[in-house]
Design a protein around this motif. Sequence first.
Motif, mmCIF file in Angstrom:
data_model
loop_
_atom_site.group_PDB
_atom_site.id
_atom_site.type_symbol
_atom_site.label_atom_id
_atom_site.label_comp_id
_atom_site.label_asym_id
_atom_site.label_seq_id
_atom_site.Cartn_x
_atom_site.Cartn_y
_atom_site.Cartn_z
ATOM 1 N N LEU A 151 8.341 20.005 -6.903
ATOM 2 C CA LEU A 151 9.856 19.634 -6.426
ATOM 3 C C LEU A 151 10.280 20.225 -5.027
ATOM 4 O O LEU A 151 10.211 21.303 -4.799
ATOM 5 N N ASP A 152 10.788 19.266 -4.309
ATOM 6 C CA ASP A 152 11.316 19.699 -3.110
ATOM 7 C C ASP A 152 12.736 19.327 -3.189
ATOM 8 O O ASP A 152 13.389 18.394 -3.228
ATOM 9 N N TRP A 153 13.514 20.674 -3.107
ATOM 10 C CA TRP A 153 14.745 20.716 -3.295
ATOM 11 C C TRP A 153 15.516 20.885 -1.917
ATOM 12 O O TRP A 153 15.030 21.904 -1.092
ATOM 13 N N PHE A 154 16.694 20.110 -1.591
ATOM 14 C CA PHE A 154 17.253 20.327 -0.350
ATOM 15 C C PHE A 154 18.683 20.036 -0.414
ATOM 16 O O PHE A 154 19.511 19.334 -1.038
ATOM 17 N N TRP A 155 19.636 20.943 0.177
ATOM 18 C CA TRP A 155 21.147 20.761 0.384
ATOM 19 C C TRP A 155 21.442 20.571 2.062
ATOM 20 O O TRP A 155 20.973 21.514 2.428
ATOM 21 N N LEU A 156 22.150 19.557 1.970
ATOM 22 C CA LEU A 156 22.683 19.511 3.447
ATOM 23 C C LEU A 156 24.334 19.555 3.380
ATOM 24 O O LEU A 156 25.092 18.899 2.996
ATOM 25 N N GLY A 157 24.644 20.799 4.214
ATOM 26 C CA GLY A 157 25.894 21.225 4.250
ATOM 27 C C GLY A 157 26.474 21.020 5.418
ATOM 28 O O GLY A 157 25.755 20.459 6.317
ATOM 29 N N PRO A 158 27.728 20.952 5.547
ATOM 30 C CA PRO A 158 28.290 20.835 6.949
ATOM 31 C C PRO A 158 28.131 22.092 8.087
ATOM 32 O O PRO A 158 28.670 23.181 7.954
ATOM 33 N N GLY A 159 26.882 21.896 9.014
ATOM 34 C CA GLY A 159 26.402 22.899 9.731
ATOM 35 C C GLY A 159 25.495 23.915 9.138
ATOM 36 O O GLY A 159 25.362 24.909 9.583
ATOM 37 N N MET B 58 21.942 24.167 6.260
ATOM 38 C CA MET B 58 21.064 23.421 5.226
ATOM 39 C C MET B 58 20.281 24.763 4.391
ATOM 40 O O MET B 58 20.097 25.708 4.967
ATOM 41 N N ARG B 59 19.719 24.303 3.207
ATOM 42 C CA ARG B 59 18.866 24.932 2.425
ATOM 43 C C ARG B 59 17.569 24.189 2.016
ATOM 44 O O ARG B 59 17.895 23.068 1.602
ATOM 45 N N ARG B 60 16.482 24.768 1.731
ATOM 46 C CA ARG B 60 15.492 23.814 1.203
ATOM 47 C C ARG B 60 14.408 24.852 0.330
ATOM 48 O O ARG B 60 14.254 25.993 0.885
ATOM 49 N N ALA B 61 13.847 24.435 -0.665
ATOM 50 C CA ALA B 61 13.101 25.163 -1.349
ATOM 51 C C ALA B 61 11.737 24.164 -1.785
ATOM 52 O O ALA B 61 12.194 23.029 -2.196
ATOM 53 N N PHE B 62 10.657 24.816 -2.130
ATOM 54 C CA PHE B 62 9.487 24.128 -2.715
ATOM 55 C C PHE B 62 9.066 24.898 -3.943
ATOM 56 O O PHE B 62 9.186 26.127 -4.005
ATOM 57 N N ILE B 63 9.060 24.053 -5.129
ATOM 58 C CA ILE B 63 8.465 24.923 -6.402
ATOM 59 C C ILE B 63 7.342 23.899 -6.698
ATOM 60 O O ILE B 63 7.470 22.470 -6.881
ATOM 61 N N CYS B 64 6.237 24.253 -7.004
ATOM 62 C CA CYS B 64 4.982 23.416 -7.601
ATOM 63 C C CYS B 64 4.365 23.941 -8.811
ATOM 64 O O CYS B 64 4.660 25.267 -9.197
ATOM 65 N N THR C 177 0.963 24.147 -11.285
ATOM 66 C CA THR C 177 -0.395 24.024 -11.585
ATOM 67 C C THR C 177 -0.891 24.506 -12.729
ATOM 68 O O THR C 177 -0.324 25.209 -13.539
ATOM 69 N N ASP C 178 -2.373 24.428 -12.851
ATOM 70 C CA ASP C 178 -2.856 24.994 -14.172
ATOM 71 C C ASP C 178 -2.819 26.385 -14.358
ATOM 72 O O ASP C 178 -2.711 27.165 -15.419
ATOM 73 N N SER C 179 -2.740 27.036 -13.058
ATOM 74 C CA SER C 179 -2.554 28.601 -13.132
ATOM 75 C C SER C 179 -1.088 28.975 -13.148
ATOM 76 O O SER C 179 -0.764 30.190 -13.314
ATOM 77 N N GLY C 180 -0.123 28.024 -13.402
ATOM 78 C CA GLY C 180 1.356 28.285 -13.292
ATOM 79 C C GLY C 180 2.048 27.968 -12.247
ATOM 80 O O GLY C 180 1.570 27.370 -11.142
ATOM 81 N N PRO C 181 3.646 28.167 -12.167
ATOM 82 C CA PRO C 181 4.213 27.766 -11.196
ATOM 83 C C PRO C 181 4.374 28.468 -9.985
ATOM 84 O O PRO C 181 4.068 29.857 -10.070
ATOM 85 N N SER C 182 4.737 28.166 -9.027
ATOM 86 C CA SER C 182 4.961 28.801 -7.577
ATOM 87 C C SER C 182 6.097 28.153 -7.106
ATOM 88 O O SER C 182 6.298 27.178 -7.006
ATOM 89 N N ALA C 183 6.800 29.203 -6.390
ATOM 90 C CA ALA C 183 8.116 28.555 -5.590
ATOM 91 C C ALA C 183 8.484 29.328 -4.420
ATOM 92 O O ALA C 183 7.865 30.659 -4.149
ATOM 93 N N THR C 184 9.063 28.917 -3.362
ATOM 94 C CA THR C 184 9.530 29.571 -2.332
ATOM 95 C C THR C 184 10.564 28.822 -1.361
ATOM 96 O O THR C 184 10.539 27.592 -1.717
ATOM 97 N N TRP C 185 11.429 29.477 -0.690
ATOM 98 C CA TRP C 185 12.396 28.885 0.182
ATOM 99 C C TRP C 185 11.488 28.674 1.489
ATOM 100 O O TRP C 185 10.743 29.384 1.827
ATOM 101 N N VAL C 186 11.891 27.458 2.124
ATOM 102 C CA VAL C 186 11.290 27.022 3.428
ATOM 103 C C VAL C 186 12.416 26.335 4.254
ATOM 104 O O VAL C 186 13.479 26.421 3.881
ATOM 105 N N VAL C 187 11.833 26.290 5.601
ATOM 106 C CA VAL C 187 12.710 25.703 6.598
ATOM 107 C C VAL C 187 13.135 24.427 6.145
ATOM 108 O O VAL C 187 12.341 23.591 5.948
ATOM 109 N N PRO C 188 14.379 24.030 6.306
ATOM 110 C CA PRO C 188 14.762 22.627 6.002
ATOM 111 C C PRO C 188 14.044 21.683 7.040
ATOM 112 O O PRO C 188 13.839 21.904 8.234
#
Length: 254
Positions: free
Chosen positions: A225-233, A235-241, A243-254
């Motif tokens: 999942l690539d999640w993105f929010w576009l606000g007035p001035g 932004m926020r973005r996050a990656f979640i993936c 795998t067989d070993s389990g989920p992993s997630a992190t905030w990333v640069v938009p």
Amino acid sequence: MRHPLTHRFSWGTEIPTGGLTRKRISVPRNLGVSMKPKHGGDPMSTGSSTPRFTAPIAAPVESLPQTLPALLDDVWRRIRAGLNGRWPPWGLPMLATLSPHGPRARVLALRSVDPAERLFVFHTDARSDKVRELRADGRVSVVFWDPGDAIEARFTGTASVHCRDQVAREAWQQVSLLRRMASAVDYAPGAVLSAPSRFDALPTTTDEEVALSHFAVVLVRATALDWFWLGPGDMRRAFICWTDSGPSATWVVP
């Protein structure tokens, strides 16, 4: 240092511009561009001498999930709420497939979702191009865009097609009247017509088994999942993936 998720996501590539000639592009007024110069410190402004692009109205930043688990819960909540029969944005995602001629995308009504299994369920015509594409290559993207809150949820995953099997037969018992009508039409989707025609005026079969053979269920299991929010001035973005070993997630640069 290589980002731990770069092997799962496509990152932009810088393209050298040396030797290219700049061209002025005329932007039509109906593309959400304000031509009136406004003063202020809006980071999205390009200056008074060029068109000013404005961000959409967005959910207040204070209302956004502050943790990654909360973010994922919020996405699933929004998608489940979209299955209310009124077809809000969270019930009408874009399904993108791969064809021999390149990517193809279309809006497709979401029929159900299973957050625990990360499973999306769609109904379609077994004779359609998308079914042929999915049988050749099951890699897909399911994209939701909420224009009210300016949130995009872009899932990637793998699709499977079910036709004339138990999954399809069970789903057939719950399909909408419109889907039954579409499955009964003699012509395949995309067939050429000599003139516009009412959908219910097209020739159809009265054989239930034939109509059922035209019906397919598409199951998409999300792997990222690539999640993105576009606000007035802002932004926020996050990656979640997953795998067989389990989920992993992190905030990333938009």
